[in-house]
Write a protein that holds these residues in place. Structure first.
Motif, PDB file in Angstrom:
ATOM      1  N   LEU A  94       0.842  -1.290   0.034  1.00 51.98           N
ATOM      2  CA  LEU A  94       0.335   0.421   0.350  1.00 51.98           C
ATOM      3  C   LEU A  94       0.846   1.280   0.203  1.00 51.98           C
ATOM      4  O   LEU A  94       0.557   2.071  -0.892  1.00 51.98           O
ATOM      5  CB  LEU A  94      -1.117   0.033   0.898  1.00 51.98           C
ATOM      6  N   PRO A  95       1.459   1.195   0.582  1.00 55.10           N
ATOM      7  CA  PRO A  95       2.920   2.502   0.833  1.00 55.10           C
ATOM      8  C   PRO A  95       3.394   3.051  -0.287  1.00 55.10           C
ATOM      9  O   PRO A  95       3.399   3.772  -1.660  1.00 55.10           O
ATOM     10  CB  PRO A  95       4.104   2.235   2.005  1.00 55.10           C
ATOM     11  N   ALA A  96       3.736   2.249  -1.546  1.00 56.28           N
ATOM     12  CA  ALA A  96       4.166   1.994  -2.453  1.00 56.28           C
ATOM     13  C   ALA A  96       3.162   2.359  -3.253  1.00 56.28           C
ATOM     14  O   ALA A  96       3.523   3.786  -4.132  1.00 56.28           O
ATOM     15  CB  ALA A  96       5.124   0.711  -3.013  1.00 56.28           C
ATOM     16  N   ARG A  97       1.916   1.701  -3.602  1.00 57.31           N
ATOM     17  CA  ARG A  97       0.991   2.523  -4.590  1.00 57.31           C
ATOM     18  C   ARG A  97       0.161   3.752  -3.765  1.00 57.31           C
ATOM     19  O   ARG A  97       0.067   4.187  -4.569  1.00 57.31           O
ATOM     20  CB  ARG A  97      -0.283   1.261  -3.957  1.00 57.31           C
ATOM     21  N   PRO A 107      -6.635  12.542  -2.277  1.00 60.50           N
ATOM     22  CA  PRO A 107      -8.339  11.912  -2.074  1.00 60.50           C
ATOM     23  C   PRO A 107      -7.988  10.731  -1.490  1.00 60.50           C
ATOM     24  O   PRO A 107      -8.743   9.959  -1.017  1.00 60.50           O
ATOM     25  CB  PRO A 107      -9.204  12.989  -3.096  1.00 60.50           C
ATOM     26  N   GLU A 108      -7.359  10.129  -3.283  1.00 62.44           N
ATOM     27  CA  GLU A 108      -7.881   8.646  -2.852  1.00 62.44           C
ATOM     28  C   GLU A 108      -7.030   7.454  -1.312  1.00 62.44           C
ATOM     29  O   GLU A 108      -7.255   7.135  -1.576  1.00 62.44           O
ATOM     30  CB  GLU A 108      -6.733   8.370  -4.371  1.00 62.44           C
ATOM     31  N   ARG A 109      -5.978   9.015  -1.280  1.00 56.40           N
ATOM     32  CA  ARG A 109      -5.465   7.820   0.366  1.00 56.40           C
ATOM     33  C   ARG A 109      -6.458   8.061   1.032  1.00 56.40           C
ATOM     34  O   ARG A 109      -6.197   6.711   1.859  1.00 56.40           O
ATOM     35  CB  ARG A 109      -4.135   8.839   0.318  1.00 56.40           C
ATOM     36  N   ARG A 110      -6.626   8.673   1.294  1.00 57.97           N
ATOM     37  CA  ARG A 110      -7.481   9.074   2.607  1.00 57.97           C
ATOM     38  C   ARG A 110      -8.900   8.221   2.229  1.00 57.97           C
ATOM     39  O   ARG A 110      -9.472   7.431   3.549  1.00 57.97           O
ATOM     40  CB  ARG A 110      -8.453  10.894   2.931  1.00 57.97           C
ATOM     41  N   ARG A 111      -9.166   8.294   1.330  1.00 59.93           N
ATOM     42  CA  ARG A 111      -9.840   7.007   0.796  1.00 59.93           C
ATOM     43  C   ARG A 111      -9.751   5.600   0.763  1.00 59.93           C
ATOM     44  O   ARG A 111     -10.385   4.722   1.912  1.00 59.93           O
ATOM     45  CB  ARG A 111     -10.650   7.138  -0.530  1.00 59.93           C
TER      46      ARG A 111
END
Lengths: 224, 350
Positions: free
Chosen positions: A16-19, A26-30
């Motif tokens: 996940l961190p890499a992605r 906004p995508e990260r928070r979601r």
């Protein structure tokens, strides 16, 4: 006991961190608010999107390669045809009438190659005739300014007389073979510019597909 | 008048006629051409030519062998043979042979003038001039600014002087005027040559006049064909047509009005000699009009050898030799460009 989800969770936490690094805020928070299953599903779908993009890129690459091959064959044919027609012109007009004696040692080109970059920083080449109308980059206001500055401004080369048709170097009444040879070489010129643009597009596609494959590899090694 | 030709011809010209017939027998045969076509490189071509009458004419050429060098050496060989004829000839054969050289002189003058327009050095152009048309004043041609200059200063002492009658003008020599000069000079020359042969009478007139009539008509057709799509006006075009052919005067008037190939073909269809010639244009092998005219010319020149006691054999020999040189140069070009599809487009002579 190792649950199947335990290992998956650990990997997700690695991948996940890499992605996350490549996606926006906004995508990260979601994403961080999703459950583990949902996160796994999301990764699978991202992988599928990448694969679809890679597929379409590869198809485009193959199409371009086929077009390049066809254009190369056409270029070879036109150039060979041009040389044979020149030999035919020599047969009819005399061997010494179509040769180095007829052309000047310093020639002015009639066609220029203009390289322009588009939004993907990809270069394309276009042929521009020397006697074409005012170039697109000059704005009308600038041209007016030039005129107002008067004769002491250095003369622009585009406004001078267009270079003479090279066919006239060999006389006014030249054989049709010579005219056909000129047409062949002109077609070959256009094909050469197209091939150059196509080659650059193919290189760009290759680089893009390389990048996409890297990302997929990371995604797969993360999800495995 | 046949008796006088048979009785007196051999006294003055018998030796040379025998010589020219011997030379004609040594032209390349169909088998020679088949061998040449199978060559892979120009070196092979040189080796095959050594077995023919050409012998070692390329022996002194440095590597690499080019088509241009082959052409230059063949021309030199022809010139040597022709000079031998000229040096041993008596009147009126000498005048006849001089007339033959005039066409090459006109070509050389135009080559020199075009070279001057392109700012080439005189030495460079002189190396490429046709040796049959060389004359002493050649180096001075490029200094002339107008046609009257050219005539008064340079060419007044050469055999070309009488052909300048219709061409005198004060126009500067640009490409269009040089082209017009070339064609007008050639027209005067052809008409003058025709008159000479006709006045000579005898078998020479019977053989040479049809050949020269065909040459005049061929020039008219080719000038018309090449002028489509150029800046040459119809009135200018009409002044370039030689008037000693079959097309004069009706055919030439119709040709002036022609605007494309089909209209030209309609004009040719009025003449029994030219209708079948134009029929074979296009066809299989994509023959052009020039190809078909060359074939017709070869036929007429070969037939000239069927009559005896006339000067036409000299003209016919030189023209057949020129066709042979064109054939060899064509085969050499196809070999050097490695483009063998049209290599069999030469015109066999014997």
């Amino acid at each position: 006991m190792e649950t199947p989800f335990g290992a998956g969770l650990a990997n997700i936490l690695v991948v996940l961190p890499a992605r996350l690094a490549v996606i926006g805020q906004p995508e990260r928070r979601r994403l961080l608010s999703l459950s583990v299953t949902e996160k796994r599903l999301w990764l699978a779908m991202a992988g599928q999107d990448l694969r679809k993009e890679l597929d379409s890129l590869l198809l485009q690459l193959l199409r371009d390669l086929e077009e390049l091959e066809a254009k190369r064959v056409a270029l070879n044919t036109r150039v060979e045809e041009g040389w044979l027609l020149l030999a035919k012109a020599r047969y009819v007009m005399g061997t010494k009438s179509v040769g180095p004696l007829q052309y000047p040692s310093c020639m002015e080109p009639r066609v220029f190659v203009r390289a322009s970059e588009n939004q993907d920083t990809m270069q394309t080449f276009r042929l521009v005739r020397a006697d074409a109308q005012t170039p697109e980059e000059v704005e009308p206001r600038e041209a007016a300014l030039r005129r107002r500055k008067g004769p002491n401004k250095s003369p622009e080369p585009e406004l001078s007389a267009a270079p003479q048709d090279p066919l006239n170097w060999f006389g006014i009444l030249v054989s049709h073979s010579l005219r056909q040879a000129q047409a062949s070489f002109q077609d070959a010129l256009q094909l050469a510019a197209d091939i150059a643009s196509l080659q650059i597009h193919i290189d760009w596609c290759q680089n893009q597909s390389q990048g996409l494959r890297e990302k997929l590899r990371q995604l797969d090694s993360g999800a495995a | 008048m046949l008796e006088s030709a048979e009785l007196h011809f051999n006294v003055d010209h018998g030796y040379l006629e025998g010589l020219v017939r011997g030379l004609k027998a040594s032209l390349l045969t169909q088998q020679d051409y088949v061998n040449l076509v199978q060559c892979e490189t120009l070196e092979d071509l040189k080796i095959h030519l050594q077995t023919t009458d050409y012998g070692n004419f390329l022996a002194n050429e440095t590597n690499p062998l080019t088509v241009s060098k082959i052409d230059t050496e063949m021309r030199k060989k022809l010139c040597k043979e022709f000079d031998y004829f000229r040096n041993h000839s008596l009147e009126p054969l000498s005048t006849f042979l001089t007339y033959m050289t005039c066409s090459y002189m006109i070509d050389n003058v135009i080559l020199l003038m075009n070279g001057a327009l392109q700012k080439k050095s005189v030495k460079e152009i002189l190396a490429k001039c046709h040796p049959l048309g060389s004359f002493t004043e050649m180096e001075a041609v490029n200094i002339a600014e107008t046609i009257s200059d050219l005539f008064n200063a340079v060419l007044v002492e050469t055999p070309l002087a009488p052909f300048f009658q219709d061409c005198m003008s004060e126009n500067t020599l640009d490409e269009l005027n040089v082209e017009l000069l070339r064609n007008k000079l050639y027209k005067s020359y052809l008409e003058s040559f025709y008159k000479f042969c006709k006045n000579h009478g005898d078998v020479t007139a019977e053989v040479m006049c049809p050949i020269l009539e065909f040459e005049a008509d061929r020039r008219a057709f080719i000038i018309t064909l090449n002028s489509f799509g150029t800046e040459l006006s119809k009135e200018d075009r009409e002044t370039l047509y030689p008037t000693c052919g079959r097309l004069y005067p009706e055919g030439l008037r119709l040709l002036t009005q022609a605007e494309d190939f089909d209209q030209m073909k309609t004009v040719a269809d009025h003449y029994g000699v030219y209708k079948p010639v134009f029929e074979t244009v296009g066809g299989h092998g994509g023959k052009t009009l020039e190809d078909v005219f060359y074939e017709h010319e070869v036929q007429m020149n070969v037939l000239a050898f069927n009559r005896q006691f006339h000067y036409g054999v000299f003209y016919a020999y030189v023209k057949l030799k020129e066709q042979e040189m064109r054939n060899i140069v064509w085969i050499a070009e196809c070999i050097s460009q490695r483009h063998r599809t049209k290599i069999n487009s030469y015109i066999p002579i014997l």
